[in-house]
Design a protein around this motif. Structure first.
Motif, mmCIF file in Angstrom:
data_model
loop_
_atom_site.group_PDB
_atom_site.id
_atom_site.type_symbol
_atom_site.label_atom_id
_atom_site.label_comp_id
_atom_site.label_asym_id
_atom_site.label_seq_id
_atom_site.Cartn_x
_atom_site.Cartn_y
_atom_site.Cartn_z
ATOM 1 N N SER A 176 0.831 -1.213 0.000
ATOM 2 C CA SER A 176 0.000 0.000 0.000
ATOM 3 C C SER A 176 0.863 1.260 0.000
ATOM 4 N N LEU A 177 1.900 1.280 0.823
ATOM 5 C CA LEU A 177 2.771 2.457 0.872
ATOM 6 C C LEU A 177 3.523 2.635 -0.441
ATOM 7 N N LEU A 178 3.898 1.527 -1.084
ATOM 8 C CA LEU A 178 4.556 1.623 -2.382
ATOM 9 C C LEU A 178 3.635 2.274 -3.409
ATOM 10 N N PHE A 179 2.377 1.843 -3.445
ATOM 11 C CA PHE A 179 1.427 2.435 -4.392
ATOM 12 C C PHE A 179 1.114 3.883 -4.020
ATOM 13 N N ALA A 180 1.068 4.170 -2.719
ATOM 14 C CA ALA A 180 0.836 5.558 -2.306
ATOM 15 C C ALA A 180 1.970 6.458 -2.788
ATOM 16 N N GLY A 181 3.223 5.964 -2.658
ATOM 17 C CA GLY A 181 4.368 6.742 -3.135
ATOM 18 C C GLY A 181 4.305 6.978 -4.637
ATOM 19 N N ILE A 182 3.945 5.926 -5.380
ATOM 20 C CA ILE A 182 3.800 6.076 -6.840
ATOM 21 C C ILE A 182 2.681 7.061 -7.164
ATOM 22 N N GLY A 183 1.578 6.986 -6.407
ATOM 23 C CA GLY A 183 0.461 7.894 -6.644
ATOM 24 C C GLY A 183 0.815 9.340 -6.379
ATOM 25 N N VAL A 184 1.601 9.590 -5.320
ATOM 26 C CA VAL A 184 2.041 10.956 -5.024
ATOM 27 C C VAL A 184 2.979 11.449 -6.115
ATOM 28 N N LEU A 185 3.853 10.552 -6.583
ATOM 29 C CA LEU A 185 4.820 10.926 -7.613
ATOM 30 C C LEU A 185 4.118 11.380 -8.893
ATOM 31 N N PHE A 186 3.029 10.712 -9.247
ATOM 32 C CA PHE A 186 2.288 11.057 -10.469
ATOM 33 C C PHE A 186 1.057 11.926 -10.175
ATOM 34 N N ASP A 187 0.977 12.420 -8.942
ATOM 35 C CA ASP A 187 -0.079 13.351 -8.536
ATOM 36 C C ASP A 187 -1.484 12.770 -8.722
ATOM 37 N N VAL A 188 -1.643 11.489 -8.347
ATOM 38 C CA VAL A 188 -2.962 10.857 -8.413
ATOM 39 C C VAL A 188 -3.394 10.329 -7.044
ATOM 40 N N ASP A 237 -3.785 11.578 -2.806
ATOM 41 C CA ASP A 237 -3.758 12.654 -1.822
ATOM 42 C C ASP A 237 -3.193 12.111 -0.507
ATOM 43 N N MET A 238 -2.075 12.660 -0.061
ATOM 44 C CA MET A 238 -1.442 12.191 1.176
ATOM 45 C C MET A 238 -2.297 12.449 2.410
ATOM 46 N N ALA A 239 -3.356 13.225 2.275
ATOM 47 C CA ALA A 239 -4.236 13.487 3.420
ATOM 48 C C ALA A 239 -4.855 12.191 3.942
ATOM 49 N N TYR A 240 -5.015 11.209 3.051
ATOM 50 C CA TYR A 240 -5.563 9.926 3.504
ATOM 51 C C TYR A 240 -4.630 9.261 4.513
ATOM 52 N N LEU A 241 -3.329 9.298 4.262
ATOM 53 C CA LEU A 241 -2.375 8.677 5.183
ATOM 54 C C LEU A 241 -2.209 9.501 6.458
ATOM 55 N N HIS A 242 -2.557 10.775 6.403
ATOM 56 C CA HIS A 242 -2.496 11.586 7.621
ATOM 57 C C HIS A 242 -3.499 11.096 8.661
ATOM 58 N N ALA A 243 -4.504 10.348 8.213
ATOM 59 C CA ALA A 243 -5.497 9.804 9.146
ATOM 60 C C ALA A 243 -5.018 8.518 9.824
ATOM 61 N N ALA A 258 -5.324 -1.324 8.021
ATOM 62 C CA ALA A 258 -5.726 0.085 8.082
ATOM 63 C C ALA A 258 -4.988 0.902 7.018
ATOM 64 N N VAL A 259 -3.695 0.633 6.840
ATOM 65 C CA VAL A 259 -2.926 1.321 5.788
ATOM 66 C C VAL A 259 -3.503 0.982 4.409
ATOM 67 N N PHE A 260 -3.766 -0.305 4.186
ATOM 68 C CA PHE A 260 -4.316 -0.739 2.897
ATOM 69 C C PHE A 260 -5.660 -0.070 2.629
ATOM 70 N N SER A 261 -6.520 -0.020 3.634
ATOM 71 C CA SER A 261 -7.848 0.556 3.461
ATOM 72 C C SER A 261 -7.776 2.039 3.093
ATOM 73 N N LEU A 262 -6.887 2.782 3.752
ATOM 74 C CA LEU A 262 -6.765 4.215 3.469
ATOM 75 C C LEU A 262 -6.257 4.459 2.048
ATOM 76 N N VAL A 263 -5.246 3.698 1.641
ATOM 77 C CA VAL A 263 -4.705 3.876 0.293
ATOM 78 C C VAL A 263 -5.728 3.435 -0.749
ATOM 79 N N PHE A 264 -6.423 2.332 -0.476
ATOM 80 C CA PHE A 264 -7.453 1.838 -1.392
ATOM 81 C C PHE A 264 -8.529 2.897 -1.613
ATOM 82 N N ARG A 265 -8.944 3.544 -0.532
ATOM 83 C CA ARG A 265 -9.951 4.601 -0.662
ATOM 84 C C ARG A 265 -9.372 5.826 -1.359
ATOM 85 N N GLY A 266 -8.091 6.101 -1.107
ATOM 86 C CA GLY A 266 -7.461 7.248 -1.752
ATOM 87 C C GLY A 266 -7.411 7.120 -3.255
#
Length: 456
Positions: A30-42, A44-50, A314-322
């Motif tokens: 999940s964190l790997l995909f979140a990093g890729i998503g931030v890199l390509f601006d797709v 929102d890191m606000a999901y992981l802030h939760a 919980a990490v997976f769920s937040l990234v999945f929703r993001g």
């Protein structure tokens, strides 16, 4: 962007199949995909802030406190030779009947399920104790192994099941989320006690179904049973039977009774159960300092695994929703022909198939939070949904070739017992469980009637 959520889910399954720990596979992917998503601006890191709030909520959740206490109770009873005494007493009590040993295994497995709530522990314990005896008496390997596997999976549905505790917490959160999505602000929720009450009738139906199948084989003089019971010595006395049954039955009645009558929450009752299990171990003279260390270490290991998976989920769920995965699931369900029944059938099929590669903990924490809010928003009873998922997972754990219960028994069964025999032996019990699942679909009152009666 939504397609990335499905790719992430598929990659998580592949990583798990490669043998990596579940918690790290969930969080790392999940964190790997979140990093890729931030890199390509797709993304929102606000999901992981939760995430800190999510972890704090897990730490302060009073319902989840019941998990280590019920595990402690189950491990203590497992190591205090309660099952051995129960099986010996039951085998002598029913020894005069042709199918007496098989009936004893079902009844003791039911009591062990209600005492430990852990599928693997029940299957392994019953396999070590009863399988060699059944084979020696002349039971076919198919019937002996099938009966042990099926009764072992009762720990998935008969309360106080660890699976129901975890499902209860997840279903409760999903129910509240579905109500908020519908614009309904209601303080009502679904408790673990509701799921416990809802599981009693379906659980008893499974036990009755198992017993009827065994008695049918005895009535038609099946070759799977011995021609007569060879164990006729040392008929059990009433005092021996009472001593073997009283302590575990009393503990089960106290734990479940206080929950069902509303005198205690599942968390409070789990504390009573843990203390009662220690008392039983002392009464059986099976509690030493070394054994207490083993019990505590086993409890700590299992509890740590559960909560690490919960954090990873919980990490997976937040990234999945993001990535918009929740909206994608909602759209798919809305476009299915047949309405909510098609959605339920699809979810049950997916959970059944995932049960081949994932344990109930991963499915409960990863899959159920994704689909339950959408299903509950379709006006589906949350207690009925929870029981359907539990029995569905129980059936999945019993189904060849990947059922977890089959692997547990294969690990302790003699080499003379072929794996094919185990597969053949569980097939009738799978049909029984599918029958109960269909009955629940036709008559939801089997799961909802008792909670409604006790809540009035």
């Amino acid at each position: 962007m939504e397609i990335l959520s499905l790719v992430m889910f598929a990659l998580v399954c592949i990583v798990l199949l490669c043998g990596y720990p579940v918690a790290y596979a969930l969080a790392g992917t999940s964190l790997l995909f979140a990093g890729i998503g931030v890199l390509f601006d797709v993304f929102d890191m606000a999901y992981l802030h939760a995430l800190p709030n999510r972890i704090y909520g897990i730490m302060t959740n009073p319902t989840l406190l019941a998990v280590p206490l019920f595990i402690f109770m189950g491990v203590t009873l497992e190591k205090s030779q309660v099952a051995e005494k129960l099986l010996a007493a039951m085998a002598q009590l029913f020894g005069r009947f042709r199918a007496g040993m098989a009936v004893s295994v079902v009844l003791v497995g039911m009591l062990m399920a209600a005492s430990t709530g852990i599928v693997g522990a029940t299957v392994v314990t019953m396999g070590l104790m009863s399988l060699p005896v059944m084979l020696k008496k002349g039971y076919s390997p198919q019937l002996a192994t099938g009966t042990i596997c099926a009764t072992g999976t009762l720990g998935q549905i008969i309360p106080p099941s660890i699976a129901l505790v975890l499902l209860g917490d997840v279903i409760s959160n999903a129910y509240q989320q579905s109500q908020l999505d519908l614009g309904i602000f209601s303080p009502e929720s679904v408790s673990v006690g509701d799921l416990f009450m809802g599981a009693i009738l379906p659980g008893m139906l499974l036990v009755v179904g198992y017993l009827l199948y065994i008695l049918f084989l005895a009535f038609k003089s099946s070759s799977q049973l011995p021609s007569k019971d060879t164990h006729r010595s040392a008929q059990v006395g009433s005092s021996s039977l009472f001593n073997a049954l009283f302590a575990p039955l009393f503990l089960i009645l106290i734990v479940l009774g206080t929950i069902l009558t509303g005198y205690a929450t599942p968390t409070e009752a789990s504390g009573v159960g843990a203390c009662g299990a220690l008392l039983i171990a002392v009464m059986n003279k099976q509690l030493s300092f070394k054994r207490l260390q083993e019990i505590c270490l086993s409890t700590l290991t299992s509890t740590s695994m559960v909560f690490m998976i919960l954090i990873g989920a919980a990490v997976f769920s937040l990234v999945f929703r993001g990535f918009g995965g929740e909206e994608l699931i909602n759209d798919v369900f809305e476009q299915l022909p047949g309405g909510k029944w098609s959605a339920i059938l699809l979810v049950m099929l997916v959970i059944f198939l995932l049960g081949f590669i994932l344990d109930f903990i991963e499915i409960t924490f990863v899959v159920v939070p994704l689909v339950a809010p959408v299903l509950l928003a379709m006006d589906i009873n949350p207690v009925w949904l929870g029981i359907m998922i539990a029995i569905n997972l129980q059936t999945s754990f019993l189904t060849p070739p990947f059922g977890f219960a089959l692997f547990y028994l294969r690990g302790v069964a003699p080499e003379s017992v072929k794996t094919v025999a185990i597969y053949r032996g569980v097939l009738p019990y799978i049909l029984i469980q599918l029958t109960v699942l269909v009955m629940l679909a036709i008559w939801p009152e089997l799961a909802t009637w008792l909670p409604q009666q006790l809540s009035q």
